[in-house]
Design a protein around this motif. Structure first.
Motif, short mmCIF file in Angstrom:
data_model
loop_
_atom_site.label_atom_id
_atom_site.label_comp_id
_atom_site.label_asym_id
_atom_site.label_seq_id
_atom_site.Cartn_x
_atom_site.Cartn_y
_atom_site.Cartn_z
N VAL A 37 0.84 -1.21 0.06
CA VAL A 37 -0.01 -0.11 0.03
C VAL A 37 0.72 1.25 0.07
CG1 VAL A 37 -1.62 1.14 1.29
CG2 VAL A 37 -1.97 -1.02 1.38
N TYR A 38 0.74 1.90 -0.99
CA TYR A 38 1.48 3.33 -1.14
C TYR A 38 0.29 4.33 -0.61
CZ TYR A 38 5.14 1.32 -4.08
OH TYR A 38 6.17 0.49 -4.26
N PHE A 39 0.75 4.97 0.48
CA PHE A 39 -0.41 5.88 1.02
C PHE A 39 0.09 7.24 1.51
CE2 PHE A 39 2.22 4.31 4.77
CZ PHE A 39 2.30 5.30 5.51
N ASP A 40 -0.98 8.27 1.35
CA ASP A 40 -0.58 9.75 1.57
C ASP A 40 -0.73 9.94 3.05
OD1 ASP A 40 0.03 10.30 -1.19
OD2 ASP A 40 -2.05 10.77 -1.43
N THR A 56 2.65 -4.53 2.97
CA THR A 56 3.81 -3.68 3.15
C THR A 56 3.32 -2.17 2.93
OG1 THR A 56 5.27 -5.66 2.68
CG2 THR A 56 6.09 -3.06 2.40
N PHE A 57 3.76 -1.49 3.91
CA PHE A 57 3.44 -0.05 3.60
C PHE A 57 4.53 0.99 3.20
CE2 PHE A 57 0.74 -1.84 7.16
CZ PHE A 57 -0.51 -2.09 6.46
N VAL A 58 4.20 1.73 2.42
CA VAL A 58 5.15 3.01 1.85
C VAL A 58 4.32 4.32 1.90
CG1 VAL A 58 6.42 3.53 0.00
CG2 VAL A 58 5.92 1.13 0.24
N ASP A 59 5.01 4.91 2.65
CA ASP A 59 4.38 6.44 2.99
C ASP A 59 5.29 7.15 1.93
OD1 ASP A 59 3.99 9.07 3.81
OD2 ASP A 59 4.94 8.85 5.56
N VAL A 60 4.43 7.88 1.04
CA VAL A 60 4.70 8.64 0.02
C VAL A 60 3.89 9.94 0.05
CG1 VAL A 60 5.35 6.93 -1.58
CG2 VAL A 60 3.05 7.66 -1.73
N GLY A 61 3.49 10.36 1.34
CA GLY A 61 2.99 11.56 1.28
C GLY A 61 3.43 12.93 1.16
N LYS A 62 2.62 13.82 0.77
CA LYS A 62 3.36 15.21 0.37
C LYS A 62 2.95 16.16 1.55
CE LYS A 62 2.86 13.95 -4.46
NZ LYS A 62 2.19 12.78 -4.26
N THR A 63 3.75 17.01 1.71
CA THR A 63 3.31 18.10 2.53
C THR A 63 3.81 19.41 1.76
OG1 THR A 63 5.33 18.25 3.72
CG2 THR A 63 3.84 17.09 4.78
N PRO A 64 3.03 20.61 1.91
CA PRO A 64 3.33 21.73 1.26
C PRO A 64 4.61 22.06 1.14
CG PRO A 64 1.46 22.12 2.74
CD PRO A 64 1.94 20.89 3.09
N GLY A 65 5.32 22.03 -0.08
CA GLY A 65 6.50 22.47 -0.39
C GLY A 65 7.66 21.25 -0.21
N HIS A 66 6.96 20.17 0.17
CA HIS A 66 7.86 19.01 0.26
C HIS A 66 7.30 17.77 0.00
CE1 HIS A 66 10.97 16.40 2.21
NE2 HIS A 66 10.12 15.73 2.63
N HIS A 67 7.91 17.05 -1.11
CA HIS A 67 7.55 15.69 -1.94
C HIS A 67 8.61 14.92 -1.25
CE1 HIS A 67 4.52 17.85 -4.65
NE2 HIS A 67 4.41 18.20 -3.40
N LYS A 68 8.48 13.99 -0.51
CA LYS A 68 9.57 13.07 -0.05
C LYS A 68 10.07 12.05 -1.33
CE LYS A 68 7.29 11.65 3.37
NZ LYS A 68 7.15 10.68 4.70
N VAL A 69 8.72 11.74 -1.90
CA VAL A 69 8.93 10.82 -3.28
C VAL A 69 8.37 11.55 -4.53
CG1 VAL A 69 8.48 8.25 -4.13
CG2 VAL A 69 8.78 8.85 -1.60
N SER A 70 9.07 11.61 -5.39
CA SER A 70 8.39 12.39 -6.76
C SER A 70 7.10 11.52 -7.19
CB SER A 70 9.33 12.55 -7.73
OG SER A 70 9.74 11.31 -8.37
N GLN A 71 6.25 12.24 -7.83
CA GLN A 71 5.08 11.44 -8.47
C GLN A 71 5.56 10.52 -9.48
OE1 GLN A 71 1.85 11.53 -7.57
NE2 GLN A 71 1.74 9.78 -8.95
N GLU A 72 6.60 10.76 -10.26
CA GLU A 72 7.12 9.97 -11.13
C GLU A 72 7.70 8.76 -10.72
OE1 GLU A 72 7.95 13.15 -10.83
OE2 GLU A 72 6.80 13.90 -12.78
N LEU A 91 -3.35 4.17 -1.94
CA LEU A 91 -4.57 4.97 -1.04
C LEU A 91 -4.26 6.27 -0.86
CD1 LEU A 91 -6.76 4.11 1.08
CD2 LEU A 91 -4.92 4.04 2.64
N LYS A 92 -5.36 6.95 -1.26
CA LYS A 92 -5.14 8.56 -1.09
C LYS A 92 -6.39 9.18 -0.46
CE LYS A 92 -4.00 8.55 -6.48
NZ LYS A 92 -2.79 9.33 -5.95
N GLY A 93 -6.18 10.17 0.36
CA GLY A 93 -7.07 10.69 0.87
C GLY A 93 -8.33 11.37 -0.02
N GLY A 94 -9.36 11.13 0.48
CA GLY A 94 -10.57 11.60 -0.35
C GLY A 94 -10.92 10.92 -1.60
#
Length: 258
Positions: A37-40, A56-72, A91-94
């Protein structure tokens, strides 16, 4: 007979506005079947271990001005996992298709020949105002609503279009661009007395609503932070006139005990 390799797949899942019990039944079922599960950072992140016990869980969440993992990179990892025979859940919010880049991920999966399906989710654009007692439409008040991304300032043409449409304007994640949004709408002719609400942390124990006019909302919301939903329009007055407390309105025992 040689063993055949399991075919992998990708499922884009809308996690709703936060609480796990606002997931759809289909979303909950898909999570139980997930291998990874790739989650925000939004959505039911605190309940993932129970919702997806074999994943297995992978945190790919974004915060304003910081993307720990790029969309690509996220998309590439998902496709690699599916090619390796895994059931990959994003898994995305909303809802995946409301400012969630679900369309981009779906297109990439299709281009790679990976089976992909989508499970819709409850969008915070409607649910979070509702949690504050604000209907985005209401008879004789507003017969339309427009959902706007708050990540970047709009153009003059877009401000004029929004101001001229009438109805309700809902802005997602727009705290950082609120001053430019207010200035743009006022220059486009929206009255400074238009009611505005900022609903922070919808459906959480710390949900908070700040209400002011368009002319005063920037100063009134100076302490507000994302995640937040901004509602602009006469429907905001309905929350004030009804005088509903969040706990009473939602009838949620966990919120009432907060």
């Amino acid at each position: 007979m040689p063993r055949t390799r399991r075919t992998g797949r990708i499922t884009l899942v809308g996690g709703g506005p936060g609480p796990a019990d606002l997931l759809t039944l289909r979303a909950a079922k898909v999570l139980t079947e997930a291998d990874v599960v790739y989650f925000d950072r939004l959505g039911p992140t605190e309940d993932l271990a129970a919702l997806a016990p074999r994943a297995t869980f992978v945190d790919v969440g974004k915060t304003p001005g910081h993307h720990k993992v790029s969309q690509e990179d996220i998309t590439a990892r998902m496709i690699d996992g599916a090619r390796g025979g895994l059931h990959v859940v994003r898994l995305k919010g909303g809802d995946p298709f409301v400012f969630g880049r679900g369309g981009e991920e779906m297109s990439a999966a299709v281009a790679a020949g990976i089976p992909v399906t989508v499970v819709p989710g409850v969008s915070s654009a409607i649910a979070v105002p509702g949690a504050a007692g604000i209907p985005v439409t209401h008879r004789n008040v507003s017969h339309l609503f427009t959902v706007v991304s708050g990540h970047a300032p709009l153009t003059g043409k877009e401000y004029r279009h929004l101001a001229g449409l009438g109805g309700t304007i809902v802005v997602l994640m727009g705290i950082g661009t609120l001053p430019s949004l207010v200035a743009g709408l006022r220059m486009a002719g929206l009255a400074s007395g238009t009611p505005v609400a900022v609903v922070e942390r919808g459906f959480s124990h710390t949900q908070r609503t700040t209400i002011a006019t368009l002319g005063r909302i920037v100063s009134a919301s100076s302490a507000c932070r994302n995640p937040a939903v901004i509602v602009i329009g006469d429907v905001v007055d309905l929350a004030q006139s009804n005088g509903l407390a969040v706990s009473d309105f939602l009838e949620d025992a966990s919120l009432q005990s907060a």
